[in-house]
Design a protein around this motif. Structure first.
Motif, mmCIF file in Angstrom:
data_model
loop_
_atom_site.group_PDB
_atom_site.id
_atom_site.type_symbol
_atom_site.label_atom_id
_atom_site.label_comp_id
_atom_site.label_asym_id
_atom_site.label_seq_id
_atom_site.Cartn_x
_atom_site.Cartn_y
_atom_site.Cartn_z
ATOM 1 N N UNK A 84 -9.512 -18.473 -4.302
ATOM 2 C CA UNK A 84 -9.260 -19.913 -4.434
ATOM 3 C C UNK A 84 -8.129 -20.379 -3.534
ATOM 4 N N UNK A 85 -7.555 -19.467 -2.754
ATOM 5 C CA UNK A 85 -6.507 -19.825 -1.812
ATOM 6 C C UNK A 85 -5.134 -19.977 -2.430
ATOM 7 N N UNK A 86 -4.946 -19.522 -3.662
ATOM 8 C CA UNK A 86 -3.653 -19.635 -4.349
ATOM 9 C C UNK A 86 -2.880 -18.315 -4.198
ATOM 10 N N UNK A 87 -2.289 -18.105 -3.032
ATOM 11 C CA UNK A 87 -1.556 -16.861 -2.773
ATOM 12 C C UNK A 87 -0.287 -16.761 -3.617
ATOM 13 N N UNK A 88 0.347 -17.916 -3.869
ATOM 14 C CA UNK A 88 1.563 -17.897 -4.694
ATOM 15 C C UNK A 88 1.252 -17.416 -6.110
ATOM 16 N N UNK A 89 0.128 -17.840 -6.633
ATOM 17 C CA UNK A 89 -0.269 -17.400 -7.970
ATOM 18 C C UNK A 89 -0.573 -15.909 -7.978
ATOM 19 N N UNK A 90 -1.205 -15.419 -6.910
ATOM 20 C CA UNK A 90 -1.495 -13.988 -6.804
ATOM 21 C C UNK A 90 -0.211 -13.176 -6.718
ATOM 22 N N UNK A 91 0.769 -13.689 -5.959
ATOM 23 C CA UNK A 91 2.059 -13.006 -5.854
ATOM 24 C C UNK A 91 2.764 -12.975 -7.205
#
Length: 233
Positions: A84-91
Motif C-alpha cells: 500500500x506504499x506505507x513504508x513508515x507503517x512497515x518500519x
C-alpha cells in the motif's frame, strides 16, 4: 567330663578360626558428592568446567528460544504496508517487534529506493550480526567437551603414578590399597567423561536451534526481497 571339656575347647577354637577366616565386610555407602571428592585435586577444574558449561547452555538456550518466537503477523503486516506504499507503517511494525527478523526487515526498508542488490546486502549483513549474537559463547561448550575428558585422564594417570610410587616405597604390593587407589582415581575419568558428554550434547542442541532459526530468517528475507522486487512494489 574331661571329654566334654575337650570337645568344648575344640569347638571354641574352630569358631575363633572361622571368625578370623571370614573377611570383615565394611558397609560404606558413598554419596555422589563424597565419591566425587575422592577424585582428588583434578576434580576442581572438572567441576568448574561443569559449572561454566551449565551456565552457558541455559543462558544460550533461553536466549535462542526467545529469539525463535515467531510473530506470524509480522510478515503479513509488513507486506500489506509495503504493497500500500506505507513504508513508515512497515518500519513501525519492524521496530515494535524487537526481533532479529524485524531488525533485518527494518534495515531493508531503510534501503528502499536503492538497487535490490544493495537492499539484499544490507539485510544479509544484519542477519550475520544477529546470528553472531545467537552463537555467542556456544563454541566454549565445544572446548569443554574436549578438555573435560582429558582432565579426567590426567587425574587418573597421576593417581596411578602415586599408587606405584607408594608400592615402591612399601617394597611390596598390597592388592587392597592398589585396587582401592585405582577405584578412587577412576572417579576422575568418569567425571571428566560425563562433563564432556553433557557439554557435547548441549553444544549440538544449541547449534541445531540456531540453524533452524537461520533457515527461517533466510526464508522470510527472501520473501521480503521478492516482495520489493515485484513490479507493483
Amino acid at each position: 567330663m574331661s571329654l566334654i571339656q575337650s570337645d568344648s575347647n575344640l569347638l571354641d577354637t574352630v569358631n575363633q578360626a572361622a571368625q578370623q577366616a571370614v573377611p570383615v565386610v565394611r558397609d560404606e555407602n558413598l554419596s555422589l558428592i563424597q565419591m566425587m571428592m575422592k577424585g582428588g585435586w583434578i576434580m576442581v577444574p572438572i567441576l568448574l568446567l561443569l559449572f561454566i558449561g551449565l551456565i552457558i547452555f541455559f543462558e544460550r538456550f533461553l536466549t535462542i528460544r526467545k529469539a525463535a518466537k515467531y510473530d506470524v503477523s509480522l510478515m503479513s503486516q509488513v507486506k500489506a504496508s509495503v504493497l500500500s506504499g506505507k513504508l513508515d507503517a512497515a518500519l513501525a511494525v519492524c521496530r515494535s517487534s524487537h526481533s532479529a527478523l524485524g531488525r533485518m526487515l527494518q534495515k531493508g526498508l531503510l534501503r528502499v529506493g536503492r538497487p535490490i542488490k544493495d537492499i539484499e546486502g544490507a539485510i544479509e549483513n544484519v542477519g550475520k550480526l544477529e546470528v553472531a549474537k545467537l552463537e555467542k559463547n556456544i563454541n566454549i561448550l565445544g572446548i569443554i567437551a574436549g578438555i573435560a575428558p582429558m582432565l579426567g585422564f590426567v587425574g587418573t594417570i597421576f593417581g596411578v603414578i602415586t599408587i606405584f610410587h607408594e608400592v615402591e616405597m612399601a617394597g611390596g604390593i598390597d592388592i587392597g590399597s592398589v585396587s582401592g587407589g585405582l577405584y578412587v582415581k577412576m572417579v576422575a575419568s568418569a567425571s571428566g567423561l560425563t562433563v564432556g558428554i553433557l557439554a557435547y550434547i548441549g553444544y549440538h542442541i544449541l547449534n541445531m536451534m540456531v540453524e533452524r532459526l537461520i533457515l527461517r530468517m533466510e526464508t522470510d528475507a527472501v520473501e521480503f526481497i521478492d516482495l520489493l522486487d515485484e513490479p507493483g512494489a
